[in-house]
Scaffold this motif. Structure first.
Motif, PDB file in Angstrom:
ATOM      1  N   GLU A  23      -3.589  44.070  24.603  1.00 30.69           N
ATOM      2  CA  GLU A  23      -5.138  43.620  25.008  1.00 30.69           C
ATOM      3  C   GLU A  23      -5.555  43.564  26.277  1.00 30.69           C
ATOM      4  O   GLU A  23      -5.192  43.829  26.746  1.00 30.69           O
ATOM      5  CB  GLU A  23      -5.624  42.292  24.689  1.00 30.69           C
ATOM      6  CG  GLU A  23      -6.994  41.713  24.802  1.00 30.69           C
ATOM      7  CD  GLU A  23      -7.054  40.175  24.803  1.00 30.69           C
ATOM      8  OE1 GLU A  23      -7.935  40.261  24.611  1.00 30.69           O
ATOM      9  OE2 GLU A  23      -6.678  39.787  24.611  1.00 30.69           O
ATOM     10  N   LEU A  24      -6.614  44.844  26.107  1.00 29.22           N
ATOM     11  CA  LEU A  24      -7.237  45.207  27.589  1.00 29.22           C
ATOM     12  C   LEU A  24      -8.730  44.303  27.570  1.00 29.22           C
ATOM     13  O   LEU A  24      -9.487  43.945  26.351  1.00 29.22           O
ATOM     14  CB  LEU A  24      -7.582  46.988  27.456  1.00 29.22           C
ATOM     15  CG  LEU A  24      -8.269  47.554  28.108  1.00 29.22           C
ATOM     16  CD1 LEU A  24      -8.445  48.774  28.431  1.00 29.22           C
ATOM     17  CD2 LEU A  24     -10.235  46.839  28.323  1.00 29.22           C
ATOM     18  N   ILE A  25      -8.704  43.468  29.207  1.00 23.81           N
ATOM     19  CA  ILE A  25      -9.648  42.558  29.777  1.00 23.81           C
ATOM     20  C   ILE A  25      -9.548  43.300  30.993  1.00 23.81           C
ATOM     21  O   ILE A  25      -9.598  43.962  32.133  1.00 23.81           O
ATOM     22  CB  ILE A  25      -8.462  41.676  29.727  1.00 23.81           C
ATOM     23  CG1 ILE A  25      -8.006  41.098  28.543  1.00 23.81           C
ATOM     24  CG2 ILE A  25      -9.734  40.733  30.746  1.00 23.81           C
ATOM     25  CD1 ILE A  25      -7.453  39.464  28.695  1.00 23.81           C
ATOM     26  N   GLY A  43      -2.463  42.702  28.609  1.00 22.56           N
ATOM     27  CA  GLY A  43      -2.231  41.223  28.521  1.00 22.56           C
ATOM     28  C   GLY A  43      -1.363  42.253  27.167  1.00 22.56           C
ATOM     29  O   GLY A  43      -1.699  42.961  26.324  1.00 22.56           O
ATOM     30  N   SER A  44       0.107  41.021  27.122  1.00 22.80           N
ATOM     31  CA  SER A  44       0.288  41.402  25.683  1.00 22.80           C
ATOM     32  C   SER A  44       1.161  40.120  25.092  1.00 22.80           C
ATOM     33  O   SER A  44       0.923  39.521  26.813  1.00 22.80           O
ATOM     34  CB  SER A  44       1.965  41.958  25.934  1.00 22.80           C
ATOM     35  OG  SER A  44       2.590  41.866  26.974  1.00 22.80           O
ATOM     36  N   PRO A  45       1.858  39.307  24.353  1.00 26.70           N
ATOM     37  CA  PRO A  45       2.266  37.862  23.495  1.00 26.70           C
ATOM     38  C   PRO A  45       3.504  38.221  24.826  1.00 26.70           C
ATOM     39  O   PRO A  45       4.408  37.342  25.030  1.00 26.70           O
ATOM     40  CB  PRO A  45       2.908  38.986  22.756  1.00 26.70           C
ATOM     41  CG  PRO A  45       2.127  39.973  21.877  1.00 26.70           C
ATOM     42  CD  PRO A  45       2.002  40.659  23.061  1.00 26.70           C
ATOM     43  N   ASP A  46       3.937  39.388  25.012  1.00 26.21           N
ATOM     44  CA  ASP A  46       5.650  38.985  26.007  1.00 26.21           C
ATOM     45  C   ASP A  46       5.419  38.502  27.333  1.00 26.21           C
ATOM     46  O   ASP A  46       6.579  38.812  27.778  1.00 26.21           O
ATOM     47  CB  ASP A  46       7.010  39.740  25.959  1.00 26.21           C
ATOM     48  CG  ASP A  46       6.844  41.190  26.528  1.00 26.21           C
ATOM     49  OD1 ASP A  46       5.490  41.382  26.419  1.00 26.21           O
ATOM     50  OD2 ASP A  46       7.020  42.287  25.683  1.00 26.21           O
ATOM     51  N   SER A  47       3.988  38.519  27.955  1.00 30.30           N
ATOM     52  CA  SER A  47       4.040  38.284  28.980  1.00 30.30           C
ATOM     53  C   SER A  47       2.408  37.246  29.358  1.00 30.30           C
ATOM     54  O   SER A  47       1.889  37.511  28.752  1.00 30.30           O
ATOM     55  CB  SER A  47       3.380  39.880  29.814  1.00 30.30           C
ATOM     56  OG  SER A  47       2.916  39.909  31.790  1.00 30.30           O
ATOM     57  N   THR A  48       3.110  36.526  30.663  1.00 28.17           N
ATOM     58  CA  THR A  48       2.306  35.298  31.080  1.00 28.17           C
ATOM     59  C   THR A  48       0.971  36.146  31.732  1.00 28.17           C
ATOM     60  O   THR A  48       0.030  35.370  32.053  1.00 28.17           O
ATOM     61  CB  THR A  48       2.464  33.893  31.807  1.00 28.17           C
ATOM     62  OG1 THR A  48       3.057  34.950  32.070  1.00 28.17           O
ATOM     63  CG2 THR A  48       3.419  33.606  30.674  1.00 28.17           C
ATOM     64  N   GLN A  83       4.836  45.998  36.724  1.00 28.43           N
ATOM     65  CA  GLN A  83       5.246  44.651  35.904  1.00 28.43           C
ATOM     66  C   GLN A  83       5.420  43.847  37.103  1.00 28.43           C
ATOM     67  O   GLN A  83       6.500  43.675  37.827  1.00 28.43           O
ATOM     68  CB  GLN A  83       6.260  44.808  34.467  1.00 28.43           C
ATOM     69  CG  GLN A  83       5.095  46.512  33.659  1.00 28.43           C
ATOM     70  CD  GLN A  83       4.046  45.487  33.279  1.00 28.43           C
ATOM     71  OE1 GLN A  83       4.034  44.418  32.679  1.00 28.43           O
ATOM     72  NE2 GLN A  83       3.146  46.499  33.417  1.00 28.43           N
ATOM     73  N   PRO A  84       5.168  43.402  36.580  1.00 20.23           N
ATOM     74  CA  PRO A  84       5.496  41.211  37.103  1.00 20.23           C
ATOM     75  C   PRO A  84       7.218  41.435  37.275  1.00 20.23           C
ATOM     76  O   PRO A  84       7.941  41.505  36.206  1.00 20.23           O
ATOM     77  CB  PRO A  84       5.423  39.926  37.221  1.00 20.23           C
ATOM     78  CG  PRO A  84       3.953  41.028  35.887  1.00 20.23           C
ATOM     79  CD  PRO A  84       4.402  42.392  35.532  1.00 20.23           C
ATOM     80  N   PRO A  85       7.713  40.617  38.048  1.00 18.74           N
ATOM     81  CA  PRO A  85       9.145  41.103  38.145  1.00 18.74           C
ATOM     82  C   PRO A  85       9.621  39.844  36.817  1.00 18.74           C
ATOM     83  O   PRO A  85       9.057  39.082  36.484  1.00 18.74           O
ATOM     84  CB  PRO A  85       9.202  39.536  39.437  1.00 18.74           C
ATOM     85  CG  PRO A  85       8.018  40.413  40.699  1.00 18.74           C
ATOM     86  CD  PRO A  85       6.978  40.604  39.320  1.00 18.74           C
ATOM     87  N   GLU A  86      11.114  40.460  36.487  1.00 14.66           N
ATOM     88  CA  GLU A  86      11.617  39.413  35.131  1.00 14.66           C
ATOM     89  C   GLU A  86      11.524  37.716  35.622  1.00 14.66           C
ATOM     90  O   GLU A  86      11.662  37.510  34.827  1.00 14.66           O
ATOM     91  CB  GLU A  86      12.563  40.131  34.796  1.00 14.66           C
ATOM     92  CG  GLU A  86      12.573  41.403  34.166  1.00 14.66           C
ATOM     93  CD  GLU A  86      13.684  42.090  33.762  1.00 14.66           C
ATOM     94  OE1 GLU A  86      14.824  41.281  34.015  1.00 14.66           O
ATOM     95  OE2 GLU A  86      13.667  43.470  33.249  1.00 14.66           O
ATOM     96  N   CYS A  87      11.989  37.897  37.050  1.00 19.57           N
ATOM     97  CA  CYS A  87      12.422  36.504  37.400  1.00 19.57           C
ATOM     98  C   CYS A  87      10.999  35.301  37.796  1.00 19.57           C
ATOM     99  O   CYS A  87      10.930  34.231  38.017  1.00 19.57           O
ATOM    100  CB  CYS A  87      12.982  36.049  38.338  1.00 19.57           C
ATOM    101  SG  CYS A  87      11.876  36.991  40.541  1.00 19.57           S
TER     102      CYS A  87
END
Length: 309
Positions: A23-25, A43-48, A83-87
């Motif tokens: 989703e583009l915001i 945004g995406s379902p697997d990313s907060t 992309q945000p770090p996986e941790c």
């Protein structure tokens, strides 16, 4: 094409490249000194949470001839590379113990940021405010940070005073202070711009003479980003003032750096205050401005004082 039409056209072009579930915001994001920029996130379902790309500079590039498609590809590349770090996920952000070593500080001007300050924990300091952020990651394209808002600090149940104690410890470790003479800074700029034409002996003669006329030093951190807060680091100003044998005038060049010069006899504080105001009005982008007043560091009490006209 006006700016509103540019945003809509860019949104359509980017949407065509989104994957299922993305989703583009686009929303206005408050920045320093009351500046509002249009921030875009995907945004995406697997990313907060997602990085934010500011679109206002892209409109300037569009007016200079960059196509919508080229701008779209550039934005998508930025997202893929940052992309945000996986941790780091929502659970870890809410975990205060996990975030404690990442809490850092910046300095901003108080009166110019009233709306922003109403939503973030902060500590008043002279005509400035100390605000806090999380340092998440450093990459080739820059650093990823998250400004700490009241909602997060309340969830942590941490006061601004507690955040300040952590930031005073963490920030010098992650962003060490660095003091350079103005001649050193100018030599570095000349070396970068002149390349093979750089003549070190000739450049030394020019800038070393300028240092002798009016010694001026740049205080920032080693990244050159949000380095004005280095004047709060323990013993940085004290040690430098003692090395010069003088109190220090602090000139707020920007939120990224301050200039230091000895407070010698005959120097005009009124002139320097006027100079700062004029330079801010003509040379420093509004978002980067720190203050229109100079400051004085005095060795006798190891304190910074504001000098007003």
């Amino acid at each position: 094409m006006d700016y509103a039409a540019f945003l809509e056209t860019l949104k359509q072009a980017l949407t065509a490249h989104l994957k299922d579930g993305q989703e583009l915001i686009i929303r206005p994001v408050p920045r320093n000194n009351g500046i509002l920029l249009d921030g875009l996130s995907i945004g995406s379902p697997d990313s907060t949470f997602s990085p934010t790309v500011y679109l206002d500079p892209y409109y300037d590039q569009y007016q200079e001839g960059m196509s919508i498609e080229a701008i779209s590809m550039d934005i998508l590349n930025l997202f893929s590379q940052n992309q945000p770090p996986e941790c780091i996920d929502e659970d870890s952000l809410l975990n205060f113990d996990a975030m404690k070593p990442r809490i850092m500080m910046r300095l901003i001007h108080t009166d110019s940021n009233q709306e922003l300050l109403s939503d973030i924990p902060h500590i008043p300091y002279l005509d400035l405010s100390i605000v806090f952020y999380l340092f998440l990651e450093q990459s080739a394209s820059g650093q990823m940070t998250v400004l700490i808002h009241n909602e997060l600090s309340n969830h942590w149940n941490q006061s601004p005073k507690k955040l300040l104690g952590l930031a005073l410890k963490n920030t010098p470790l992650s962003y060490p202070a660095e003091v350079k003479s103005m001649s050193e800074v100018m030599k570095e700029i000349a070396r970068q711009n002149l390349g093979s034409d750089f003549n070190e002996k000739y450049v030394d003669q020019i800038f070393d003479k300028e240092d002798q006329k009016a010694p001026l030093y740049v205080l920032s951190n080693q990244t050159g980003i949000y380095g004005a807060c280095c004047m709060l680091y323990q013993n940085v100003l004290k040690s430098f003032a003692e090395s010069l044998g003088n109190d220090l005038i602090i000139i707020p060049s920007s939120i990224h750096e301050v200039l230091l010069t000895p407070n010698t006899a005959g120097i005009s504080h009124d002139f320097l205050n006027s100079m700062v105001t004029n330079v801010n009005g003509s040379e420093v982008p509004t978002e980067d401005q720190l203050s229109n007043h100079i400051y004085l560091y005095t060795r006798a009490d190891d304190r910074i004082h504001i000098i007003v006209p």
